[in-house]
Design an enzyme around this catalytic site. Structure first.
Site, short mmCIF file in Angstrom:
data_model
loop_
_atom_site.label_atom_id
_atom_site.label_comp_id
_atom_site.label_asym_id
_atom_site.label_seq_id
_atom_site.Cartn_x
_atom_site.Cartn_y
_atom_site.Cartn_z
N SER A 145 6.31 -13.26 12.35
CA SER A 145 6.75 -12.24 13.30
C SER A 145 7.16 -12.77 14.67
CB SER A 145 5.65 -11.21 13.48
OG SER A 145 5.52 -10.53 12.28
C1 59J Z 1 1.04 -10.62 6.70
C2 59J Z 1 3.58 -12.00 5.50
C3 59J Z 1 4.62 -12.96 3.57
C4 59J Z 1 5.98 -13.30 3.14
C5 59J Z 1 0.98 -9.94 5.48
C6 59J Z 1 -0.10 -10.98 7.36
C7 59J Z 1 5.51 -10.88 4.46
C8 59J Z 1 6.59 -10.98 3.52
C9 59J Z 1 7.73 -12.24 1.78
C10 59J Z 1 -0.24 -9.65 4.93
C11 59J Z 1 -1.32 -10.68 6.80
C12 59J Z 1 -1.39 -10.03 5.59
C13 59J Z 1 8.97 -12.89 2.32
S1 59J Z 1 -0.21 -8.35 10.48
O1 59J Z 1 3.10 -11.35 11.76
O2 59J Z 1 3.37 -9.00 8.23
O3 59J Z 1 -0.22 -11.31 14.45
O4 59J Z 1 -1.41 -9.89 15.33
O5 59J Z 1 2.88 -12.99 5.55
O6 59J Z 1 5.42 -9.86 5.19
O7 59J Z 1 7.38 -10.04 3.36
O8 59J Z 1 -2.60 -9.77 5.04
N1 59J Z 1 0.65 -9.57 12.53
N2 59J Z 1 2.12 -10.15 9.66
N3 59J Z 1 3.44 -10.97 6.39
N4 59J Z 1 4.57 -11.90 4.54
N5 59J Z 1 6.75 -12.13 2.83
C14 59J Z 1 1.15 -8.73 11.47
C15 59J Z 1 2.38 -9.29 10.80
C16 59J Z 1 3.04 -10.11 11.88
C17 59J Z 1 -0.40 -9.33 13.27
C18 59J Z 1 -1.36 -8.22 13.00
C19 59J Z 1 -1.24 -7.54 11.64
C20 59J Z 1 2.67 -9.94 8.44
C21 59J Z 1 -1.16 -7.21 14.09
C22 59J Z 1 2.34 -10.94 7.33
C23 59J Z 1 -0.71 -10.23 14.43
O9 59J Z 1 3.52 -9.48 12.81
#
Ligand code: 59J
Length: 580
Positions: free
Chosen positions: A292
């Protein structure tokens, strides 16, 4: 009856005289031949059997931090070598020699016997000059000393990955020591000595070539920040039971790397029991999916098109988005069914980001990512540095456009990520990265319009300061901005993503009134207190940014309002004691 026979054989007398004359002439000719005609050839042959050239090691250039603090220092050491052939003549002295060297007498004797016809073997390398002299004072026939230099690294494990090290022959093997070997090394000189038949040194004849010292090198890093970064990263790795991590601090205006640390690390002064994992300069040689943190880049691209402004909103309900057989998911429940652009960043909505990405098109994000250096060569030429991968947009299908917009399917290094954020911080101007201290202002490139960069600064500040923001990244007395990320790691063996191993990321900069420093924190596989970037990496960012701003004497831009106190004004003391 005797007769005088000589007078009777005059031919015999003439023959003797004649023969003598021929012999004298032959000897004279041979003398002229040897002394005049063949002189140079013969002298050369003689010298070849007795004159030796001994190299004079060149002093290797000092490596310092940006303030002149030594990071790699060459100190004189004594190396002891032996003419094993000559040593056979004084075996009675071997036990004393072994004792002085701290070696096993039997082992030493065996070695010297085995190499009895060698004229040069190393006895021990890199003693302190005092230790070396103590052995030489024993005057064991066939034992000699040479002066060499050995590298010491005063900051040890704190600068290990960045500085690297040299091998026993003082050639760069890793890091800056390798990358700038030619600059640092200098050119060894030569000394002529004469030896006798047994190889004993008779006398120093002359220095035929002076050693040319290597040149000093001032790195861009600030040792104080390096210590700070190392301490905070190490503590976070321990606290979170993490496998590894990296932290980079960058000056966004000059492109200089001010600190670059990794865990685990090693002590370059004692390289026994080294494991490869300790030696990795992960910030440059490990690639990962930015997750992200990438949304800051995709959002910049969206704002740059002019099609989106921060207050525009998209529907993210119900937190999933179906693209063919692929489902995009938001991990946390968002604030509501509809989010504005800042809300997409604050809630880190994959669904919201994807919808914006479909609107602006993959190429727009690709172009900006490329200009910001993601998946591109940094030009640093650091040994083992990786380029990562930004797939060409022509290959992006819809699902790929989506996942790339929120940071998957692209791989970058920590140094590339901090570089990309530095352009947002520096009002859209990208300064080329450098590990070397720079004195003149760098040639920057406007990779994003200033207005767009300033809009992004405001949004990324909200990501930290909004009620549902990443409050753990806040820095007392300063406004800062940034973006967290939590990325599932791709698991080896299976093609997909691991269920239970994560990378926690944070990238940010400050102070917001005139951003100067960008910092990236990467923590690999936290296993204890949770794994979200906002939980694990954001506090490290906060502490390191806080320390950096203070050490660099940056004026706070977020001091709490001064309380009006009803107190008696303090009357300043006058130098003359108040007598007027
Ligand atoms: C995630 C991913 C993996 C790859 C998902 C994190 C995807 C995806 C396929 C599940 C934990 C989890 C290509 S989460 O970074 O969305 O930083 O404070 O690893 O989505 O489609 O159990 N960040 N993270 N996703 N994958 N593929 C959020 C988010 C991010 C946070 C928290 C909650 C994911 C607030 C991550 C943070 O923004």
């Amino acid at each position: 009856m005797m007769k005088l026979e000589g007078a009777l054989f005059p031919w015999r007398f003439r023959l003797v005289v004649g023969l003598l004359g021929v012999m004298v002439a032959a000897i004279a000719w041979r003398i002229i031949d040897l002394q005049v005609v063949d002189r140079d050839f013969l002298k050369g042959q003689g010298d070849a059997r007795s004159v030796r050239h001994i190299p004079i090691p060149a002093h290797r250039g000092l490596i310092t931090d940006r303030n002149g603090e030594p990071l790699a220092v060459s100190t004189p050491v004594t190396t002891l070598w032996a003419n094993a052939k000559e040593m056979q003549l004084a075996k009675e002295k071997w036990p004393a020699l072994a004792a002085a060297l701290g070696q096993d007498p039997k082992a030493l004797a065996e070695r010297l016997e085995a190499q009895a016809n060698k004229e040069f073997i190393y006895l021990v390398r890199g003693l302190t000059p005092e230790q070396g002299q103590a052995v030489l004072d024993l005057k064991v026939p066939g034992v000699y000393g040479i002066e060499e230099f050995r590298r010491f690294y005063p900051a040890g494990e704190v600068t290990a990955h960045m500085v690297g090290f040299t091998d026993i022959d003082d050639h760069g093997r890793e890091g800056v020591e390798l990358a700038y070997d030619e600059w640092l090394a200098g050119v060894p000189g030569k000394r002529q000595v004469i030896k006798d038949r047994r190889g004993r040194l008779i006398k120093d004849v002359q220095v035929t070539k002076n050693a040319k010292a290597g040149k000093p090198l001032a790195l861009s890093i600030d040792l104080r920040l390096q210590y700070l970064a190392n301490r905070e990263l190490r503590n976070a790795i321990i606290e979170n039971g993490a496998k590894a991590g990296s932290l980079v601090i960058m000056d966004v205006k000059t492109g200089e790397i001010l600190a670059m640390v990794n865990q685990p690390t090693y002590n370059p002064n004692n390289r026994r029991n080294l494991q490869p994992a300790m030696m990795r300069n992960r910030a440059m040689i490990d690639v990962f999916e930015p997750g992200s943190t990438m949304k800051a880049i995709s959002m910049s691209a969206a704002i740059e098109t002019g099609r989106w402004k921060p207050s525009d909103s998209v529907e993210v309900y119900p937190g999933t988005l179906q693209i063919g057989k692929y489902t995009i998911k938001d991990v946390s429940k968002t604030e509501g069914p509809v989010l504005d652009m800042t809300g997409i960043l604050i809630n880190s909505s994959n669904v919201g980001m994807s919808k914006v990405a479909f609107d602006i098109g993959g190429e727009t994000i690709f172009r900006l990512a490329q200009k910001l250096g993601l998946g591109q060569d940094t030009g640093l030429g650091f040994p083992g540095e990786r380029v990562g991968n930004l797939p060409n947009y022509r290959e992006w299908r819809k699902a790929e456009t989506a996942t790339l917009s929120y940071g998957y399917g692209i791989s970058v290094t920590a140094i590339q990520l901090v570089h990309a954020f530095s352009a947002l911080a520096n009002n859209g101007r990208l300064a080329p990265l450098t590990l070397i201290k720079t004195d003149k202002a760098p040639q920057t490139t406007q990779v994003l319009p200033e207005t767009v960069a300033k809009t992004m600064q405001g949004m990324l500040q909200q990501v930290i300061e909004a009620p549902r923001g990443v409050f753990r990244a806040q820095v007392p007395a300063y406004h800062v901005g940034g973006k967290s990320g939590t990325a599932r790691k791709t698991s080896v063996g299976t093609k997909g993503y691991a269920e239970n191993s994560y990378r926690s990321l944070f990238a940010g900069f400050g102070p917001m009134n005139d951003p100067r420093y960008a910092i990236v924190v990467v923590i690999d596989e936290p296993t204890k207190a949770g794994y979200f970037g906002g939980l694990v990496s954001a506090p490290v960012f906060s502490r390191v940014m806080s320390g950096t701003l203070r050490l660099m004497n940056v004026t706070p831009d977020n001091l709490p309002p001064v309380q009006q106190v009803n107190a008696t004004p303090v009357v300043p003391l006058k130098a003359n004691g108040g007598r007027g």
